[in-house]
Design a protein around this motif. Sequence first.
Motif, PDB file in Angstrom:
ATOM      1  N   TRP A  68     -21.040  31.052  -1.885  1.00 14.58           N
ATOM      2  CA  TRP A  68     -21.347  31.923  -3.153  1.00 14.58           C
ATOM      3  C   TRP A  68     -20.719  30.990  -4.318  1.00 14.58           C
ATOM      4  CZ3 TRP A  68     -24.158  36.066  -3.743  1.00 14.58           C
ATOM      5  CH2 TRP A  68     -24.313  36.961  -2.701  1.00 14.58           C
ATOM      6  N   TYR A  71     -16.051  31.075   1.098  1.00 16.08           N
ATOM      7  CA  TYR A  71     -16.311  30.463   2.365  1.00 16.08           C
ATOM      8  C   TYR A  71     -17.573  29.654   2.520  1.00 16.08           C
ATOM      9  CZ  TYR A  71     -12.853  34.156   3.387  1.00 16.08           C
ATOM     10  OH  TYR A  71     -12.063  35.006   3.571  1.00 16.08           O
ATOM     11  N   ARG A 109     -31.310  38.857  -2.370  1.00 13.18           N
ATOM     12  CA  ARG A 109     -30.919  39.583  -1.115  1.00 13.18           C
ATOM     13  C   ARG A 109     -30.923  41.033  -1.368  1.00 13.18           C
ATOM     14  NH1 ARG A 109     -24.263  39.938  -0.258  1.00 13.18           N
ATOM     15  NH2 ARG A 109     -24.150  40.736  -2.207  1.00 13.18           N
ATOM     16  N   ASN A 118     -31.201  35.908  -7.862  1.00 12.88           N
ATOM     17  CA  ASN A 118     -30.673  34.766  -8.303  1.00 12.88           C
ATOM     18  C   ASN A 118     -31.078  34.808  -9.999  1.00 12.88           C
ATOM     19  OD1 ASN A 118     -30.964  32.129  -9.580  1.00 12.88           O
ATOM     20  ND2 ASN A 118     -31.415  31.171  -7.659  1.00 12.88           N
ATOM     21  N   PRO A 119     -30.041  34.561 -10.731  1.00 14.39           N
ATOM     22  CA  PRO A 119     -30.337  34.963 -12.269  1.00 14.39           C
ATOM     23  C   PRO A 119     -31.371  34.082 -12.874  1.00 14.39           C
ATOM     24  CG  PRO A 119     -27.652  34.659 -11.643  1.00 14.39           C
ATOM     25  CD  PRO A 119     -28.565  34.199 -10.595  1.00 14.39           C
ATOM     26  N   TYR A 170     -17.564  37.795   0.476  1.00 15.97           N
ATOM     27  CA  TYR A 170     -18.308  36.305   0.433  1.00 15.97           C
ATOM     28  C   TYR A 170     -18.133  35.511   1.569  1.00 15.97           C
ATOM     29  CZ  TYR A 170     -18.397  37.850  -4.376  1.00 15.97           C
ATOM     30  OH  TYR A 170     -18.339  38.215  -5.516  1.00 15.97           O
ATOM     31  N   ASN A 171     -17.726  36.230   2.751  1.00 11.31           N
ATOM     32  CA  ASN A 171     -17.856  35.612   4.085  1.00 11.31           C
ATOM     33  C   ASN A 171     -18.776  35.754   4.813  1.00 11.31           C
ATOM     34  OD1 ASN A 171     -16.848  34.021   6.299  1.00 11.31           O
ATOM     35  ND2 ASN A 171     -15.306  34.976   6.682  1.00 11.31           N
ATOM     36  N   ASP A 172     -20.021  35.077   4.198  1.00 12.16           N
ATOM     37  CA  ASP A 172     -21.224  35.235   4.803  1.00 12.16           C
ATOM     38  C   ASP A 172     -21.902  33.794   5.242  1.00 12.16           C
ATOM     39  OD1 ASP A 172     -21.847  37.260   1.965  1.00 12.16           O
ATOM     40  OD2 ASP A 172     -20.855  37.647   3.649  1.00 12.16           O
ATOM     41  N   ALA A 173     -22.977  34.026   6.133  1.00 10.07           N
ATOM     42  CA  ALA A 173     -23.489  32.797   6.497  1.00 10.07           C
ATOM     43  C   ALA A 173     -24.994  33.335   6.829  1.00 10.07           C
ATOM     44  CB  ALA A 173     -22.950  31.983   7.403  1.00 10.07           C
ATOM     45  N   PHE A 174     -25.884  32.533   6.660  1.00  6.38           N
ATOM     46  CA  PHE A 174     -27.478  32.907   7.039  1.00  6.38           C
ATOM     47  C   PHE A 174     -27.583  32.297   8.623  1.00  6.38           C
ATOM     48  CE2 PHE A 174     -28.484  34.095   3.104  1.00  6.38           C
ATOM     49  CZ  PHE A 174     -27.999  33.396   2.096  1.00  6.38           C
ATOM     50  N   SER A 228     -23.863  34.422  -6.809  1.00  7.77           N
ATOM     51  CA  SER A 228     -25.320  33.738  -6.284  1.00  7.77           C
ATOM     52  C   SER A 228     -24.846  32.885  -5.238  1.00  7.77           C
ATOM     53  CB  SER A 228     -25.817  33.078  -7.595  1.00  7.77           C
ATOM     54  OG  SER A 228     -27.069  32.581  -7.073  1.00  7.77           O
ATOM     55  N   TRP A 229     -25.636  32.680  -4.215  1.00  8.53           N
ATOM     56  CA  TRP A 229     -25.374  31.812  -3.433  1.00  8.53           C
ATOM     57  C   TRP A 229     -26.055  30.428  -3.892  1.00  8.53           C
ATOM     58  CZ3 TRP A 229     -23.946  30.793   1.591  1.00  8.53           C
ATOM     59  CH2 TRP A 229     -23.468  32.081   2.280  1.00  8.53           C
ATOM     60  N   SER A 267     -20.636  27.288   4.487  1.00  6.83           N
ATOM     61  CA  SER A 267     -21.312  27.232   5.729  1.00  6.83           C
ATOM     62  C   SER A 267     -22.222  25.921   5.651  1.00  6.83           C
ATOM     63  CB  SER A 267     -22.294  28.448   5.772  1.00  6.83           C
ATOM     64  OG  SER A 267     -22.925  29.108   4.596  1.00  6.83           O
ATOM     65  N   PHE A 299     -26.630  26.020  -2.822  1.00 10.82           N
ATOM     66  CA  PHE A 299     -26.678  25.349  -1.794  1.00 10.82           C
ATOM     67  C   PHE A 299     -26.552  23.568  -2.268  1.00 10.82           C
ATOM     68  CE2 PHE A 299     -28.416  27.264   1.652  1.00 10.82           C
ATOM     69  CZ  PHE A 299     -28.752  28.689   1.072  1.00 10.82           C
ATOM     70  N   ILE A 342     -34.891  32.755   0.547  1.00 12.70           N
ATOM     71  CA  ILE A 342     -34.647  31.395   0.238  1.00 12.70           C
ATOM     72  C   ILE A 342     -35.771  30.447   0.314  1.00 12.70           C
ATOM     73  CG2 ILE A 342     -33.115  29.367   0.871  1.00 12.70           C
ATOM     74  CD1 ILE A 342     -31.484  31.535   2.631  1.00 12.70           C
ATOM     75  N   LEU A 352     -27.915  27.430  11.372  1.00 11.73           N
ATOM     76  CA  LEU A 352     -26.502  27.427  11.148  1.00 11.73           C
ATOM     77  C   LEU A 352     -25.595  26.724  11.873  1.00 11.73           C
ATOM     78  CD1 LEU A 352     -24.275  28.721   9.555  1.00 11.73           C
ATOM     79  CD2 LEU A 352     -24.292  30.747  11.252  1.00 11.73           C
ATOM     80  N   TYR A 358     -25.526  23.975   7.323  1.00  6.80           N
ATOM     81  CA  TYR A 358     -26.996  23.910   7.998  1.00  6.80           C
ATOM     82  C   TYR A 358     -27.444  22.777   8.355  1.00  6.80           C
ATOM     83  CZ  TYR A 358     -26.381  28.607   6.310  1.00  6.80           C
ATOM     84  OH  TYR A 358     -25.404  29.823   5.824  1.00  6.80           O
ATOM     85  N   TYR A 417     -27.217  41.512   5.410  1.00  6.44           N
ATOM     86  CA  TYR A 417     -28.238  41.710   4.570  1.00  6.44           C
ATOM     87  C   TYR A 417     -29.213  40.799   4.827  1.00  6.44           C
ATOM     88  CZ  TYR A 417     -25.708  37.969   2.496  1.00  6.44           C
ATOM     89  OH  TYR A 417     -24.962  36.575   2.185  1.00  6.44           O
ATOM     90  N   SER A 450     -22.531  35.058 -12.449  1.00  9.14           N
ATOM     91  CA  SER A 450     -22.797  36.021 -11.533  1.00  9.14           C
ATOM     92  C   SER A 450     -23.023  35.477 -10.094  1.00  9.14           C
ATOM     93  CB  SER A 450     -24.100  36.719 -12.004  1.00  9.14           C
ATOM     94  OG  SER A 450     -25.198  35.860 -11.993  1.00  9.14           O
ATOM     95  N   THR A 495     -29.156  41.803  -5.098  1.00  8.78           N
ATOM     96  CA  THR A 495     -28.527  40.716  -5.568  1.00  8.78           C
ATOM     97  C   THR A 495     -29.802  39.680  -6.049  1.00  8.78           C
ATOM     98  OG1 THR A 495     -26.715  41.362  -4.930  1.00  8.78           O
ATOM     99  CG2 THR A 495     -26.862  39.414  -6.218  1.00  8.78           C
ATOM    100  N   TRP A 537     -31.622  29.790  -3.151  1.00  4.65           N
ATOM    101  CA  TRP A 537     -31.388  31.344  -3.108  1.00  4.65           C
ATOM    102  C   TRP A 537     -32.296  31.879  -3.986  1.00  4.65           C
ATOM    103  CZ3 TRP A 537     -28.442  35.031  -5.405  1.00  4.65           C
ATOM    104  CH2 TRP A 537     -28.477  36.582  -4.582  1.00  4.65           C
ATOM    105  N   TYR A 560     -20.066  28.211   9.899  1.00  4.01           N
ATOM    106  CA  TYR A 560     -19.755  29.575   9.060  1.00  4.01           C
ATOM    107  C   TYR A 560     -18.217  29.698   9.031  1.00  4.01           C
ATOM    108  CZ  TYR A 560     -18.522  32.173  13.178  1.00  4.01           C
ATOM    109  OH  TYR A 560     -17.891  32.881  14.282  1.00  4.01           O
TER     110      TYR A 560
END
Lengths: 125, 111
Positions: B92, B33, A52, A62-63, A108-112, B99-100, B35, B102, A39, B47, B37, A35, B97, A60, A49, B50
């Motif tokens: 995450w 998970y 996305r 950021n609330p 949820y196993n993501d990274a940028f 949301s990423w 990550s 950091f 940011i 990155l 940076y 995706y 809800s 999705t 964030w 990960y």
Amino acid sequence: QVRLQESGPGLVKPSQTLSLTCTVSGGSIISPTDYWAWIRQSAGKGLEWIGRIYSTGSTTHNPSLQGRLTISVDTSKNHFSLTLSSVTAADTGVYYCARGRNYYRAPYNDAFDTWGQGAMVTVSP
Amino acid sequence: QSVLTQPPSVSAAPGQKVTISCSGSSSNIGEKYVSWYQQLSGTAPKLLIYDNNKRPSGIPDRISASKSGTSATLVITGLQTGDEADYFCATWDTNLSASWVFGGGTKLTVL
């Protein structure tokens, strides 16, 4: 190798709308698992964030930005965009676009893994 | 303040080892998970790690990471002056809800 490049006005007046576009080169924006994200980073501060979008258009957000934020994608132009309405000085910062890569199709196993160089946006009269 | 807590700064001499911690909760690090940076001055983040502890191609093996419970740790050995940068953890969070989030970032100074 995919590359990302942000573009848009560097100065926006308070209460107006901030608009940025991220152009994807070196690869297709269409992906079943990856995706595209926005940011931002305020001066001397950490990363926040924004939201996305998948190439399907699913988003999705950021609330904390809900109600002011729109993220869209144009697969024919291989780019995606951000609009943030009713901006204030608090929205000043560097805006990055990035690719969110999912690993092993695990939730949820993501990274940028790929980032644009960033676009400085200042909100000022 | 950030959802993920990192020390503001760490420092060590060239050739030494440094660890950077990242503390969260069950709604983020505990179940997701992590990550990591690296952000060199004036550049975009890059990155480093990960899937909690995996390195992308091109990241040297003197950079490693781990996760235990609701905390994560980044370890850099054989410090070089070029490692001087800000380091961020991320994951995450599904508390309210999805949301990423950091960490606030840790400034690494190589003395």
